[in-house]
Design an enzyme around this catalytic site. Sequence first.
Site, PDB file in Angstrom:
ATOM      1  N   THR A  13       0.798  -1.234   0.000  1.00  0.00           N
ATOM      2  CA  THR A  13       0.000   0.000   0.000  1.00  0.00           C
ATOM      3  C   THR A  13       0.825   1.275   0.000  1.00  0.00           C
ATOM      4  O   THR A  13       0.286   2.363  -0.169  1.00  0.00           O
ATOM      5  CB  THR A  13      -0.929   0.030   1.235  1.00  0.00           C
ATOM      6  OG1 THR A  13      -0.097  -0.131   2.404  1.00  0.00           O
ATOM      7  CG2 THR A  13      -1.952  -1.081   1.183  1.00  0.00           C
ATOM      8  N   GLY A  14       2.135   1.163   0.177  1.00  0.00           N
ATOM      9  CA  GLY A  14       2.985   2.360   0.213  1.00  0.00           C
ATOM     10  C   GLY A  14       3.236   2.937  -1.169  1.00  0.00           C
ATOM     11  O   GLY A  14       2.780   2.401  -2.184  1.00  0.00           O
ATOM     12  N   ARG A  41      -3.487  -3.425   9.517  1.00  0.00           N
ATOM     13  CA  ARG A  41      -4.273  -2.205   9.280  1.00  0.00           C
ATOM     14  C   ARG A  41      -4.850  -2.140   7.860  1.00  0.00           C
ATOM     15  O   ARG A  41      -5.950  -1.656   7.644  1.00  0.00           O
ATOM     16  CB  ARG A  41      -3.374  -0.986   9.542  1.00  0.00           C
ATOM     17  CG  ARG A  41      -4.049   0.320   9.747  1.00  0.00           C
ATOM     18  CD  ARG A  41      -3.092   1.315  10.446  1.00  0.00           C
ATOM     19  NE  ARG A  41      -1.684   0.983  10.155  1.00  0.00           N
ATOM     20  CZ  ARG A  41      -0.958   1.537   9.197  1.00  0.00           C
ATOM     21  NH1 ARG A  41      -1.470   2.454   8.420  1.00  0.00           N
ATOM     22  NH2 ARG A  41       0.305   1.196   9.019  1.00  0.00           N
ATOM     23  N   CYS A 130      17.794   5.133  -3.017  1.00  0.00           N
ATOM     24  CA  CYS A 130      17.423   5.839  -4.251  1.00  0.00           C
ATOM     25  C   CYS A 130      18.528   6.757  -4.781  1.00  0.00           C
ATOM     26  O   CYS A 130      18.880   6.715  -5.959  1.00  0.00           O
ATOM     27  CB  CYS A 130      16.152   6.642  -4.021  1.00  0.00           C
ATOM     28  SG  CYS A 130      16.160   7.620  -2.509  1.00  0.00           S
ATOM     29  N   GLY A 161      10.634  10.546  -1.106  1.00  0.00           N
ATOM     30  CA  GLY A 161      11.594   9.740  -0.362  1.00  0.00           C
ATOM     31  C   GLY A 161      11.127   9.444   1.049  1.00  0.00           C
ATOM     32  O   GLY A 161      11.573   8.495   1.680  1.00  0.00           O
ATOM     33  N   LYS A 214      24.806   6.311   3.239  1.00  0.00           N
ATOM     34  CA  LYS A 214      24.360   5.317   2.267  1.00  0.00           C
ATOM     35  C   LYS A 214      24.993   5.596   0.910  1.00  0.00           C
ATOM     36  O   LYS A 214      25.447   4.674   0.223  1.00  0.00           O
ATOM     37  CB  LYS A 214      22.828   5.341   2.139  1.00  0.00           C
ATOM     38  CG  LYS A 214      22.093   4.721   3.317  1.00  0.00           C
ATOM     39  CD  LYS A 214      20.580   4.933   3.187  1.00  0.00           C
ATOM     40  CE  LYS A 214      19.869   4.494   4.465  1.00  0.00           C
ATOM     41  NZ  LYS A 214      18.440   4.852   4.439  1.00  0.00           N
ATOM     42  N   ARG A 236      16.531  17.820   1.500  1.00  0.00           N
ATOM     43  CA  ARG A 236      15.145  17.657   1.038  1.00  0.00           C
ATOM     44  C   ARG A 236      14.638  18.969   0.465  1.00  0.00           C
ATOM     45  O   ARG A 236      14.811  20.023   1.073  1.00  0.00           O
ATOM     46  CB  ARG A 236      14.241  17.281   2.205  1.00  0.00           C
ATOM     47  CG  ARG A 236      14.275  15.839   2.512  1.00  0.00           C
ATOM     48  CD  ARG A 236      12.899  15.325   2.940  1.00  0.00           C
ATOM     49  NE  ARG A 236      13.064  14.020   3.548  1.00  0.00           N
ATOM     50  CZ  ARG A 236      13.218  12.899   2.854  1.00  0.00           C
ATOM     51  NH1 ARG A 236      13.217  12.925   1.537  1.00  0.00           N
ATOM     52  NH2 ARG A 236      13.368  11.755   3.471  1.00  0.00           N
ATOM     53  N   HIS A 243      14.295  12.936  -7.608  1.00  0.00           N
ATOM     54  CA  HIS A 243      15.473  13.495  -6.952  1.00  0.00           C
ATOM     55  C   HIS A 243      16.419  14.094  -7.995  1.00  0.00           C
ATOM     56  O   HIS A 243      16.503  13.609  -9.127  1.00  0.00           O
ATOM     57  CB  HIS A 243      16.262  12.390  -6.238  1.00  0.00           C
ATOM     58  CG  HIS A 243      15.605  11.849  -4.995  1.00  0.00           C
ATOM     59  ND1 HIS A 243      14.456  12.368  -4.472  1.00  0.00           N
ATOM     60  CD2 HIS A 243      15.983  10.834  -4.168  1.00  0.00           C
ATOM     61  CE1 HIS A 243      14.136  11.683  -3.372  1.00  0.00           C
ATOM     62  NE2 HIS A 243      15.045  10.747  -3.171  1.00  0.00           N
TER      63      HIS A 243
END
Lengths: 340, 340
Positions: A13-14, A41, A130, A161, A214, A236, A243
């Site tokens: 669902t994301g 949920r 990413c 993100g 990362k 951000r 991005h």
Amino acid sequence: MSKSYRVAILGATGAVGTELLELLESRNFPIADLKLLASQRSAGKTLKFKGENLLIEAVSDRSFENVDIVLASAGGGTSKRWAGVAVEKGAVVIDNSSAFRMNQEVPLVVPEVNPQAAASHKGIIANPNCTTILMTLAVWPLHQVKAVKRIVAATYQSASGAGAKAMEEVKTQTSAILQGQSPVAEVLPYPLAFNLFPHNSPMTDVGYCEEELKMVNETRKIFGSQEIRITATCVRVPVLRAHSEAINLEFETPFDPDEARAILSHSPGVKLVEDWQANYFPMPIEASGRDEVLVGRIRQDISHPCGLELWLCGDQIRKGAALNAVQIAELLIEKNWLSH
Amino acid sequence: MSKSYRVAILGATGAVGTELLELLESRNFPIADLKLLASQRSAGKTLKFKGENLLIEAVSDRSFENVDIVLASAGGGTSKRWAGVAVEKGAVVIDNSSAFRMNQEVPLVVPEVNPQAAASHKGIIANPNCTTILMTLAVWPLHQVKAVKRIVAATYQSASGAGAKAMEEVKTQTSAILQGQSPVAEVLPYPLAFNLFPHNSPMTDVGYCEEELKMVNETRKIFGSQEIRITATCVRVPVLRAHSEAINLEFETPFDPDEARAILSHSPGVKLVEDWQANYFPMPIEASGRDEVLVGRIRQDISHPCGLELWLCGDQIRKGAALNAVQIAELLIEKNWLSH
């Protein structure tokens, strides 16, 4: 008829989960059975796939029986909880979280860069971060010709993100500001509308946030080189889903920008976007929804004889996450590397 | 009673012009007479100053009679047309445009950095480019302790750099997108709402846009050093009025981040903003309307033993333009350097 596979999406669902679903359909992935897994949920809700409403199941021990491939994008905790279970039942897990990326037993794969790394998996393959995926696509083809010594990166990272809720929050904040109200920040730590801030991933004791480390550590692992020196500033910005990155590269010897341009104009997963007369270069709104990473503004660094500057934009949800995972699955099928 | 001066603002109706007016009032600048000059189009309109409505005059040869100080912010063409006239009539011109910045006879001044350069003016003093001013404030104090060898900068520049109309355009575009309509770009070349793009100043034949070369050349001139190697990637972002910059510095020998922090915590025009536990660092919405440049995220560059990373935000209209110009005028008065 060619073989087809039983696939499960964990975290359906994301923002990445729904993109996975879209990609499996649009790329005509050879699916025998598709299972949508999520938290309790979301259980009972449905998502559309090829015109059908698929029921979302709450993930449990039994979810991974008779599954060939698990595409996991439900966060590190969920991956740590369920990846081992899925592997034990015989599935291969392609994991979008950071849970296993730096694990020496787990390949970290960008199919255009290090496909061969996937061959040695033991059930889990990690999908890189990413920003790392996008950068490696542009830098790897150059690194093949002349080794990169050092990378200084600055990122311009979209709200996506931080997930679908962050994207909604930016819109809500923006609307509030335009109506003369104060923006409310609940998903992200500070208002992002008409604002920007250093990336909100946890801070480490070297002063780099996790997102920055990362880029450093994952790139080294994917390139198979601990010698490359990398620094990054991750930020951000109020962009919805692609991005951007300003990348300064230093080589051992000068790298002719025209040669770099020629190389990147036919590199896999890369689209060169440069119209110098029109001052037209990659932009996040044009990278959104696209498979390729848009690369441009390739120029000699005037501060260093062996320096090269470039600029890129890529869809964070697509190539930065869901597409790369599906490509790994396609690679495993093509090479017959599913068994472990 | 201390002396007061006859001041003219050339380009009074623009984003910088109105900020100049506000600063002359709030800083209680010693004004004997204030003249607002603009194009024929704005003549006859009024602007408020200390509760009075001042009439805007169309600029002409006679505008500069009996004027001590001209604060010019009407663009390079207007400055080239009128600066010489004003100087001939005895005024000192503090020019916000790029027209005279690299002219060897014209001092390029950031009062906290190279105030002494202003002493040798011949009637014109240039106000540096906004991104340059902000960067020099943070880098100069460090450069005094240990010479900077190389700077790799990436900028996050607000709409205000393209003027008040660009700020309005971003709001209008944003509103359109939130209502499901397509954004219209007229002032800027591409939609900036929920988007960003490499800076739209004219491209030069080295592949750097003019904005980027300003950071390179103006910083060298202000620092009085042609040895510093500088590269920059300038990017416009959907922020309204403060610029941000990710700055990578390379020194001859290592620079302890704690020492840099100590230095910048009491440097003029700089405010250190760092809460590492809360991941709280400079943000453009907090820099907007402030005099100081907010600096933070000072950390050892893990890719280079002599590298230092920092992050800053500064109000582009204020310290990046209007405030710096007013500070130059105050410096000339304080040092009695008005005559030429």
